[in-house]
Write an enzyme that holds these catalytic residues in place. Structure first.
Site, PDB file in Angstrom:
ATOM      1  N   SER A  66       0.797  -1.231   0.000  1.00 43.68           N
ATOM      2  CA  SER A  66       0.000   0.000   0.000  1.00 43.68           C
ATOM      3  C   SER A  66       0.831   1.285   0.000  1.00 43.68           C
ATOM      4  O   SER A  66       0.269   2.357  -0.231  1.00 43.68           O
ATOM      5  CB  SER A  66      -0.944   0.013   1.193  1.00 43.68           C
ATOM      6  OG  SER A  66      -2.037  -0.819   0.922  1.00 43.68           O
ATOM      7  N   LYS A  69       0.528   3.289  -3.005  1.00 41.32           N
ATOM      8  CA  LYS A  69      -0.654   4.120  -3.271  1.00 41.32           C
ATOM      9  C   LYS A  69      -0.306   5.612  -3.287  1.00 41.32           C
ATOM     10  O   LYS A  69      -0.908   6.394  -4.018  1.00 41.32           O
ATOM     11  CB  LYS A  69      -1.738   3.847  -2.216  1.00 41.32           C
ATOM     12  CG  LYS A  69      -2.342   2.447  -2.330  1.00 41.32           C
ATOM     13  CD  LYS A  69      -3.239   2.102  -1.148  1.00 41.32           C
ATOM     14  CE  LYS A  69      -3.837   0.701  -1.312  1.00 41.32           C
ATOM     15  NZ  LYS A  69      -4.536   0.228  -0.096  1.00 41.32           N
ATOM     16  N   TYR A 194      -2.367  -2.912 -10.893  1.00 41.99           N
ATOM     17  CA  TYR A 194      -2.379  -2.627  -9.449  1.00 41.99           C
ATOM     18  C   TYR A 194      -1.517  -3.636  -8.680  1.00 41.99           C
ATOM     19  O   TYR A 194      -0.736  -3.261  -7.805  1.00 41.99           O
ATOM     20  CB  TYR A 194      -3.823  -2.649  -8.937  1.00 41.99           C
ATOM     21  CG  TYR A 194      -3.956  -2.541  -7.437  1.00 41.99           C
ATOM     22  CD1 TYR A 194      -3.795  -1.317  -6.785  1.00 41.99           C
ATOM     23  CD2 TYR A 194      -4.220  -3.674  -6.650  1.00 41.99           C
ATOM     24  CE1 TYR A 194      -3.916  -1.224  -5.399  1.00 41.99           C
ATOM     25  CE2 TYR A 194      -4.347  -3.577  -5.269  1.00 41.99           C
ATOM     26  CZ  TYR A 194      -4.180  -2.357  -4.649  1.00 41.99           C
ATOM     27  OH  TYR A 194      -4.294  -2.267  -3.279  1.00 41.99           O
ATOM     28  N   TYR A 246      -4.468   3.687   7.633  1.00 41.97           N
ATOM     29  CA  TYR A 246      -5.811   3.112   7.610  1.00 41.97           C
ATOM     30  C   TYR A 246      -6.610   3.511   8.830  1.00 41.97           C
ATOM     31  O   TYR A 246      -6.544   4.637   9.279  1.00 41.97           O
ATOM     32  CB  TYR A 246      -5.732   1.582   7.448  1.00 41.97           C
ATOM     33  CG  TYR A 246      -5.078   1.258   6.159  1.00 41.97           C
ATOM     34  CD1 TYR A 246      -5.762   1.458   4.979  1.00 41.97           C
ATOM     35  CD2 TYR A 246      -3.773   0.848   6.111  1.00 41.97           C
ATOM     36  CE1 TYR A 246      -5.153   1.221   3.768  1.00 41.97           C
ATOM     37  CE2 TYR A 246      -3.152   0.608   4.903  1.00 41.97           C
ATOM     38  CZ  TYR A 246      -3.854   0.798   3.747  1.00 41.97           C
ATOM     39  OH  TYR A 246      -3.257   0.578   2.566  1.00 41.97           O
ATOM     40  N   VAL A 264       1.209  -3.828   3.738  1.00 41.85           N
ATOM     41  CA  VAL A 264       1.088  -5.116   4.429  1.00 41.85           C
ATOM     42  C   VAL A 264       2.340  -5.996   4.350  1.00 41.85           C
ATOM     43  O   VAL A 264       2.387  -7.044   4.980  1.00 41.85           O
ATOM     44  CB  VAL A 264      -0.130  -5.958   3.955  1.00 41.85           C
ATOM     45  CG1 VAL A 264      -1.424  -5.365   4.446  1.00 41.85           C
ATOM     46  CG2 VAL A 264      -0.129  -6.149   2.460  1.00 41.85           C
TER      47      VAL A 264
HETATM   48  O1  DON Z   1      -4.618  -4.595  -2.158  1.00 40.13           O
HETATM   49  C1  DON Z   1      -3.992  -5.276  -1.361  1.00 40.13           C
HETATM   50  O2  DON Z   1      -4.577  -6.057  -0.646  1.00 40.13           O
HETATM   51  C2  DON Z   1      -2.466  -5.149  -1.240  1.00 40.13           C
HETATM   52  N1  DON Z   1      -1.810  -5.236  -2.462  1.00 40.13           N
HETATM   53  C3  DON Z   1      -2.081  -3.883  -0.542  1.00 40.13           C
HETATM   54  C4  DON Z   1      -2.719  -3.771   0.800  1.00 40.13           C
HETATM   55  C5  DON Z   1      -1.925  -3.052   1.800  1.00 40.13           C
HETATM   56  O3  DON Z   1      -0.724  -2.968   1.801  1.00 40.13           O
HETATM   57  C6  DON Z   1      -2.728  -2.509   2.887  1.00 40.13           C
HETATM   58  N2  DON Z   1      -1.877  -2.071   3.920  1.00 40.13           N
HETATM   59  N3  DON Z   1      -1.770  -1.903   4.991  1.00 40.13           N
END
Ligand code: DON
Length: 310
Positions: A66, A69, A194, A246, A264
């Site tokens: 994330s 992003k 993505y 978040y 994550v």
């Molecule tokens: O969309 C997803 O689930 C992952 N590629 C990214 C999610 C993420 O890193 C959320 N973070 N805390």
């Protein structure tokens, strides 16, 4: 801040926070991420004057997840301008988990509340210019190469495929957004771009450099070249404050007070005006998906050096 942190102090802090890694869990909803080692920890601070202090497994590469992003948002703003982006994605925090779908139903016309939740980030990826997913991701990689001055950075195809094959929730978010004309074109192609964007792999040294560039109002620290327009860098940092961690963004703002974005895989990128970039890696996550050790270290750093922007 006059006093800079020493390598010895950073090393001591890493040792002190290591046991906390066992309070969290490695993300395994993307199967390839489950291979990460909870004991690998790293931190890097790049000051705006170019001094860099780091400790731990700084050569270990991890995927942005994330954190991408923020970078994708900067590129989408450059590609499309502010009006186009915010006609399709909102500016408000949600207080919901990052993959939550239900707020999309609550607003008409439907649009994701912000670019840091998955719905908003998928829409942002869709906006990046390029005829094909590979062209979009290629442009994002070139942007990251420019920011880090390292042209060897790539995406990890095993992590990308692992996420692509299991991203049923993100697929459903995309179909919903397509129904409401927030995204255009092929859902599978947007998901491909993505998941590759999330799988861009780098280390804390790279990440502190990107954080420092945002802190330096979008200018490269060495050349002074404006890589991200100042106003867009400011928009990105504001989202890092309001939605970067978040549904833990509020408590993080109170405890740490540094604009930051987590992923994550266990990375956190901090960006502090007048100070520089801070990157932390520790793959063990708390229940909200933020690095347990990353949060501890950032809190220690903020308290010790009075870094909160508030
Ligand atoms: O969309 C997803 O689930 C992952 N590629 C990214 C999610 C993420 O890193 C959320 N973070 N805390």
């Amino acid at each position: 801040m006059d006093e800079k942190i020493s390598t010895t102090t950073l090393e001591e802090w890493l040792e002190n926070v290591k046991p906390f890694a066992y309070d969290g869990q490695i993300a395994d909803y993307i199967p390839a991420l489950a291979k990460q080692n909870p004991e690998e920890l790293a931190v890097s601070i790049l000051y705006l004057d170019g001094d860099c202090v780091y400790a731990g497994d700084v050569e270990t590469c991890f995927t942005l997840q994330s954190i991408s992003k923020v970078i994708a948002l900067a590129l989408a703003l450059i590609d499309n301008g502010e009006d186009y982006v915010f006609e399709r994605v909102g500016m408000e925090p949600t207080g919901d988990p990052f993959h939550s779908i239900y707020r999309l139903e609550q607003h008409r016309p439907s649009k994701p509340l912000n670019p840091m939740i998955n719905a908003g980030a998928l829409a942002v990826s869709n906006m990046i210019h390029g005829q094909t997913p590979d062209e979009k991701v290629g442009r994002l990689l070139s942007f990251i190469h420019e920011m880090t001055d390292d042209h060897s950075i790539r995406f990890n195809s095993e992590v990308a495929s692992s996420e692509f094959e299991t991203a049923f929730l993100n697929r459903s978010l995309l179909y919903y957004l397509k129904q409401h004309k927030v995204v255009t074109g092929s859902v599978e192609e947007t998901l491909d771009a993505y998941t590759k964007q999330c799988s861009v792999e780098l280390n804390v040294l790279h990440l502190s450099k990107i954080g420092a560039l945002f802190a330096n109002e979008g200018r490269d620290l060495n050349s002074g070249r404006q890589i991200i327009p100042k106003h867009f860098a400011r928009i990105c940092k504001t989202f890092m404050v309001t939605c970067g961690m978040y549904d833990a963004s509020g408590s993080f703002a109170i405890k740490v007070g540094i604009p930051a974005k987590s992923g994550v895989s266990g990375g956190v990128m901090g960006s502090l005006n007048g100070f520089g970039g801070i990157a932390v890696y520790g793959p063990s996550l708390d229940s909200k998906g933020n690095s347990v050790v990353g949060l501890k270290l950032l809190e220690m750093l903020s308290n010790r050096y009075d870094l909160s922007i508030f």
